[in-house]
Design an enzyme around this catalytic site. Sequence first.
Site, PDB file in Angstrom:
ATOM      1  N   SER A  59      31.342  39.686  39.485  1.00 51.47           N
ATOM      2  CA  SER A  59      31.251  39.808  38.025  1.00 51.47           C
ATOM      3  C   SER A  59      31.256  41.254  37.536  1.00 51.47           C
ATOM      4  O   SER A  59      30.570  41.602  36.575  1.00 51.47           O
ATOM      5  CB  SER A  59      30.028  39.050  37.490  1.00 51.47           C
ATOM      6  OG  SER A  59      30.128  37.685  37.834  1.00 51.47           O
ATOM      7  N   GLU A 113      29.744  41.909  48.247  1.00 50.63           N
ATOM      8  CA  GLU A 113      29.832  40.943  47.158  1.00 50.63           C
ATOM      9  C   GLU A 113      28.718  39.920  47.303  1.00 50.63           C
ATOM     10  O   GLU A 113      28.848  38.967  48.081  1.00 50.63           O
ATOM     11  CB  GLU A 113      31.186  40.224  47.205  1.00 50.63           C
ATOM     12  CG  GLU A 113      32.363  41.169  47.103  1.00 50.63           C
ATOM     13  CD  GLU A 113      33.623  40.434  46.682  1.00 50.63           C
ATOM     14  OE1 GLU A 113      34.076  40.681  45.568  1.00 50.63           O
ATOM     15  OE2 GLU A 113      34.123  39.607  47.447  1.00 50.63           O
ATOM     16  N   GLU A 168      34.556  33.166  49.590  1.00 46.99           N
ATOM     17  CA  GLU A 168      35.164  31.837  49.414  1.00 46.99           C
ATOM     18  C   GLU A 168      35.793  31.352  50.708  1.00 46.99           C
ATOM     19  O   GLU A 168      35.825  30.166  50.998  1.00 46.99           O
ATOM     20  CB  GLU A 168      36.170  31.890  48.259  1.00 46.99           C
ATOM     21  CG  GLU A 168      35.436  31.954  46.916  1.00 46.99           C
ATOM     22  CD  GLU A 168      36.057  32.859  45.877  1.00 46.99           C
ATOM     23  OE1 GLU A 168      37.264  33.136  45.954  1.00 46.99           O
ATOM     24  OE2 GLU A 168      35.307  33.317  44.986  1.00 46.99           O
ATOM     25  N   HIS A 194      36.233  37.172  52.773  1.00 47.15           N
ATOM     26  CA  HIS A 194      35.791  36.878  51.403  1.00 47.15           C
ATOM     27  C   HIS A 194      34.848  35.676  51.411  1.00 47.15           C
ATOM     28  O   HIS A 194      35.039  34.738  52.186  1.00 47.15           O
ATOM     29  CB  HIS A 194      36.997  36.612  50.501  1.00 47.15           C
ATOM     30  CG  HIS A 194      36.598  36.560  49.057  1.00 47.15           C
ATOM     31  ND1 HIS A 194      36.069  35.431  48.492  1.00 47.15           N
ATOM     32  CD2 HIS A 194      36.587  37.512  48.092  1.00 47.15           C
ATOM     33  CE1 HIS A 194      35.769  35.693  47.229  1.00 47.15           C
ATOM     34  NE2 HIS A 194      36.080  36.945  46.960  1.00 47.15           N
ATOM     35  N   ASN A 218      41.519  40.863  43.059  1.00 47.66           N
ATOM     36  CA  ASN A 218      41.712  39.626  43.830  1.00 47.66           C
ATOM     37  C   ASN A 218      42.081  38.511  42.855  1.00 47.66           C
ATOM     38  O   ASN A 218      41.226  38.022  42.115  1.00 47.66           O
ATOM     39  CB  ASN A 218      40.397  39.321  44.575  1.00 47.66           C
ATOM     40  CG  ASN A 218      40.466  38.026  45.342  1.00 47.66           C
ATOM     41  OD1 ASN A 218      41.518  37.401  45.455  1.00 47.66           O
ATOM     42  ND2 ASN A 218      39.325  37.603  45.873  1.00 47.66           N
ATOM     43  N   TRP A 219      43.359  38.151  42.855  1.00 48.11           N
ATOM     44  CA  TRP A 219      43.835  37.175  41.875  1.00 48.11           C
ATOM     45  C   TRP A 219      43.486  35.737  42.278  1.00 48.11           C
ATOM     46  O   TRP A 219      43.691  34.813  41.495  1.00 48.11           O
ATOM     47  CB  TRP A 219      45.352  37.321  41.662  1.00 48.11           C
ATOM     48  CG  TRP A 219      45.760  38.649  41.074  1.00 48.11           C
ATOM     49  CD1 TRP A 219      44.928  39.689  40.712  1.00 48.11           C
ATOM     50  CD2 TRP A 219      47.091  39.095  40.773  1.00 48.11           C
ATOM     51  NE1 TRP A 219      45.661  40.741  40.217  1.00 48.11           N
ATOM     52  CE2 TRP A 219      46.999  40.408  40.236  1.00 48.11           C
ATOM     53  CE3 TRP A 219      48.359  38.515  40.906  1.00 48.11           C
ATOM     54  CZ2 TRP A 219      48.122  41.135  39.834  1.00 48.11           C
ATOM     55  CZ3 TRP A 219      49.485  39.244  40.508  1.00 48.11           C
ATOM     56  CH2 TRP A 219      49.363  40.531  39.976  1.00 48.11           C
ATOM     57  N   LYS A 220      43.005  35.557  43.502  1.00 46.37           N
ATOM     58  CA  LYS A 220      42.604  34.226  44.002  1.00 46.37           C
ATOM     59  C   LYS A 220      43.739  33.209  43.770  1.00 46.37           C
ATOM     60  O   LYS A 220      44.904  33.580  43.814  1.00 46.37           O
ATOM     61  CB  LYS A 220      41.276  33.798  43.369  1.00 46.37           C
ATOM     62  CG  LYS A 220      40.201  34.881  43.533  1.00 46.37           C
ATOM     63  CD  LYS A 220      38.811  34.408  43.218  1.00 46.37           C
ATOM     64  CE  LYS A 220      37.837  35.576  43.368  1.00 46.37           C
ATOM     65  NZ  LYS A 220      36.442  35.196  43.187  1.00 46.37           N
ATOM     66  N   GLY A 252      31.985  35.345  40.279  1.00 47.14           N
ATOM     67  CA  GLY A 252      32.509  34.372  39.316  1.00 47.14           C
ATOM     68  C   GLY A 252      31.431  33.696  38.484  1.00 47.14           C
ATOM     69  O   GLY A 252      31.701  32.712  37.791  1.00 47.14           O
ATOM     70  N   GLY A 300      37.701  37.724  38.351  1.00 53.62           N
ATOM     71  CA  GLY A 300      38.046  37.290  36.991  1.00 53.62           C
ATOM     72  C   GLY A 300      38.650  38.393  36.126  1.00 53.62           C
ATOM     73  O   GLY A 300      39.685  38.184  35.483  1.00 53.62           O
TER      74      GLY A 300
HETATM   75  P1  PGA Z   1      34.503  37.996  40.277  1.00 56.35           P
HETATM   76  O1  PGA Z   1      35.067  37.852  41.777  1.00 56.35           O
HETATM   77  O2  PGA Z   1      34.806  39.394  39.827  1.00 56.35           O
HETATM   78  O3  PGA Z   1      35.238  36.947  39.499  1.00 56.35           O
HETATM   79  O4  PGA Z   1      33.022  37.740  40.345  1.00 56.35           O
HETATM   80  C1  PGA Z   1      34.933  38.906  42.688  1.00 56.35           C
HETATM   81  C2  PGA Z   1      35.534  38.519  44.019  1.00 56.35           C
HETATM   82  O5  PGA Z   1      35.437  37.354  44.415  1.00 56.35           O
HETATM   83  O6  PGA Z   1      36.120  39.377  44.715  1.00 56.35           O
END
Ligand code: PGA
Length: 262
Positions: A217, A171, A101, A99, A11-13, A177, A239
Amino acid sequence: MSARKPYVGGNWKMNLNGQQAVDLASALADGFSAGDQVQASVFPPFPYLEKVGKVFAAKNSPIQLGAQNFYHQPNGAYTGEVSLDMLKDVGASVMLVGHSERRHVLGETDTLINDKVLAALEAGLEVILCIGEKIEQREADKTDHINTGQLGYGLAGVSDAQMARVTIAYEPVWAIGTGKTATSQDAQNTHKVIRQALGFLYNDDIANAVRIQYGGSCKPSNAQELLAQTDIDGGLIGGAALKPEDFLAILQAAADNAPVPA
Ligand code: PGA
């Protein structure tokens, strides 16, 4: 280890520029050759989907193109939104839904998430449905309650047959993150509960077939241990998905944990 094919998504966000997206895609296509053992997808920002898709096509890569978001209506007066047909048009075949976010920063509700899951499946696409508890919910002993609730809401109306195109990403919000990862045992415990809930919502065959990714993470240093857990079938990576060497190392860890062909 299970008979499920491991699945790792990147997931490049809201990161990278166009050239960086192309360079990353190119490095991943060159470095990933375990398509028979591991399913892989990446979720670039919308403006770069087509470019990234072209890199994968040119290099004959099995890495699938995914979209981080979409709106469930087919077309119309939805300023700023993107439809499933538009995403199919640029080659996306898998949709990220729910997700954390989008739930907690952008305010998406369980109802909207369910509408999106149903629309993407109806359109013939694959879905990764993300679920996960916040730290205060975990501390209040509500982890299983939150995850099974988000699972049931998200999947309402999804048929047995459609479940073949659904992956769940667990998650924990507090791990995304932050550098904090659930211990492999904590993650395994939660994945097991999610799988039991799938058995309750559907049946044992479906519960045993659905891949449940861990996200939060996940990085090369902990991927091996997480992916070795019985009910952890891959990862959704943020990340570490932006660095080709890290994402490729996680894909390799998944290949190392893939079931041995009979
Ligand atoms: P992260 O994000 O690996 O940076 O913790 C995971 C995600 O949001 O899918």
